[in-house]
Design an enzyme around this catalytic site. Sequence first.
Site, PDB file in Angstrom:
ATOM      1  N   HIS A  96       1.821   4.735  -9.153  1.00  0.00           N
ATOM      2  CA  HIS A  96       0.850   4.553  -8.076  1.00  0.00           C
ATOM      3  C   HIS A  96       1.469   5.177  -6.831  1.00  0.00           C
ATOM      4  O   HIS A  96       2.539   4.756  -6.379  1.00  0.00           O
ATOM      5  CB  HIS A  96       0.551   3.073  -7.861  1.00  0.00           C
ATOM      6  CG  HIS A  96      -0.225   2.465  -8.982  1.00  0.00           C
ATOM      7  ND1 HIS A  96      -0.067   1.151  -9.385  1.00  0.00           N
ATOM      8  CD2 HIS A  96      -1.174   2.994  -9.807  1.00  0.00           C
ATOM      9  CE1 HIS A  96      -0.881   0.893 -10.389  1.00  0.00           C
ATOM     10  NE2 HIS A  96      -1.566   2.002 -10.664  1.00  0.00           N
ATOM     11  N   GLU A  99       3.046   3.236  -3.944  1.00  0.00           N
ATOM     12  CA  GLU A  99       4.111   2.283  -4.273  1.00  0.00           C
ATOM     13  C   GLU A  99       5.403   3.084  -4.411  1.00  0.00           C
ATOM     14  O   GLU A  99       5.675   3.667  -5.456  1.00  0.00           O
ATOM     15  CB  GLU A  99       3.750   1.513  -5.540  1.00  0.00           C
ATOM     16  CG  GLU A  99       2.476   0.683  -5.360  1.00  0.00           C
ATOM     17  CD  GLU A  99       1.956   0.044  -6.638  1.00  0.00           C
ATOM     18  OE1 GLU A  99       2.704   0.021  -7.649  1.00  0.00           O
ATOM     19  OE2 GLU A  99       0.806  -0.428  -6.637  1.00  0.00           O
ATOM     20  N   HIS A 226       6.964  -0.343  -9.948  1.00  0.00           N
ATOM     21  CA  HIS A 226       5.790  -0.494  -9.095  1.00  0.00           C
ATOM     22  C   HIS A 226       6.162  -1.293  -7.846  1.00  0.00           C
ATOM     23  O   HIS A 226       7.318  -1.643  -7.627  1.00  0.00           O
ATOM     24  CB  HIS A 226       4.667  -1.194  -9.862  1.00  0.00           C
ATOM     25  CG  HIS A 226       4.019  -0.346 -10.910  1.00  0.00           C
ATOM     26  ND1 HIS A 226       2.737   0.130 -10.806  1.00  0.00           N
ATOM     27  CD2 HIS A 226       4.496   0.126 -12.094  1.00  0.00           C
ATOM     28  CE1 HIS A 226       2.438   0.854 -11.875  1.00  0.00           C
ATOM     29  NE2 HIS A 226       3.495   0.864 -12.676  1.00  0.00           N
ATOM     30  N   GLU A 319       7.715  -4.926 -10.823  1.00  0.00           N
ATOM     31  CA  GLU A 319       7.177  -4.988  -9.459  1.00  0.00           C
ATOM     32  C   GLU A 319       8.343  -5.326  -8.536  1.00  0.00           C
ATOM     33  O   GLU A 319       8.965  -6.377  -8.671  1.00  0.00           O
ATOM     34  CB  GLU A 319       6.084  -6.047  -9.364  1.00  0.00           C
ATOM     35  CG  GLU A 319       4.906  -5.819 -10.300  1.00  0.00           C
ATOM     36  CD  GLU A 319       3.920  -4.791  -9.768  1.00  0.00           C
ATOM     37  OE1 GLU A 319       4.050  -4.382  -8.597  1.00  0.00           O
ATOM     38  OE2 GLU A 319       3.016  -4.407 -10.528  1.00  0.00           O
TER      39      GLU A 319
END
Length: 485
Positions: A96, A99, A226, A319
Amino acid sequence: MFNVRMEGFRFSSQLFIWLIAVCIGVSSGFEFKHHDNQELFNVLRDVNIKCKNITRVYALNEGSVLGIPLYVIEFSTKPGRHEVLKPEFKYIANMHGNEVLGRELLLKLADYLCDEYRTGNPHIKELIETTRIHLMPSMNPDGWQLATDTGGHDYLIGRTNNNSVDLNRNFPDLDRIVFDNEYENSDKNNHLLEQLTKLNDPLQPETRAVIRLIMQIPFVLSANLHGGDLVANYPYDESRSGSQSNEYAATPDDETFRHLALAYSSRHPDMASQHRKGCVDSQFAKQGGITNGAQWYSLQGGMQDFNYLSSNDFELTLELGCEKYPPPEDLQLEWERNKEALINYIWQSHIGIKGVVYDAKTKQPISNAIIHVANVTGVESIDIKHDITSVYGGDYYRLLTPGTYKVTVYKDGYVPHTKLVTVTNPSFTQALRVDFPLKATASISFIESNNFIQPKIEDQYAARNRDWATWVEEREPILEPIAIA
């Protein structure tokens, strides 16, 4: 931004830049900043120049929508080739585009691995000498550019690629296939591309390029990096019922995936901390900083599940923080917070068992043999209904947590071979080696006696993968990644 001219998948401008760099020398030291797409390449080039003997920089054979190459740096004692009994590992970041922390962490990780190897750090030398490591700092350079040009503060701008497609929803949905196979009690539980009949959406160039990479290199373990929360997410990402959240979708390797997620979260100072405040309303810290993907929220077409169901690769989604685009002054601190976890996770490529499957008579390696495992640690034997396969040189790698297992190897034309093994997984050591010599059946012996010549192991493996990927290249052979240095 730099311009790239693509003809026959040759990035001539980058090669020219690299040759100039060799002549004038490398930049002095790594700088913590948000590196643009040109500077990203420069960092990888500089690392390659410093550590020429253990690195290779290559670009995938298709770039982004806007033609920006997707660069990878590889660390190995023999760059550019798979070595028998050396597991393959990959990190991919910036899928992404907005990110961005993972992108900077992988650039620093490349610089760190090089410097520590040169200074003789025994821990890093052992890691590089026993593992082939691939780092892709950006899968979505177009999205990164848009996010950066608009200030990097919006939660969505730059997330998608330049065709407005979310790359983490663009991979073939193999979850539905495996769930249907479970319902029908089918034994088919791995390498499911051969059962794919249609795509829900057209594949994006970035997706196609990464799929080819997955098909070409027999990865054992990987993670995609991410941002937007702080948690280690493990498969399945898609729920069995279609529920959008709060449905735990366990894989057959649920215990191993939980171990892998904890291997990262437990080495991060905050991810598993009971005292930290969660991002938004998340309560992941109470779970050890880990979550099952579908229990968090269900998604189709994710890269994580695709790796597990199309290949031998076990992948997590990491994440790395609440803030998707942290300010440059925070990057060095974030590196220090993630450094140990990033290294520890790579070491997980060595848990479980590995070995070589070969013909007991000819001693020739056997690729595409099926390795099936049952956990017999407890009172009952529990089949792990996800098989992996041997690769180029007959070598296989089966990630497992400590316990006792019954391991059976199958291959058409050979008698199955079973061994009982006990896995202990001492830290920072290679996996337990368990080889499997297979005895040919009478039909194979007859073929050998009539001087039948089989294709090379590498050709058999490549042909099988091409069959799985016909929907990507329409029967054209998969091209090799392009070596830049």
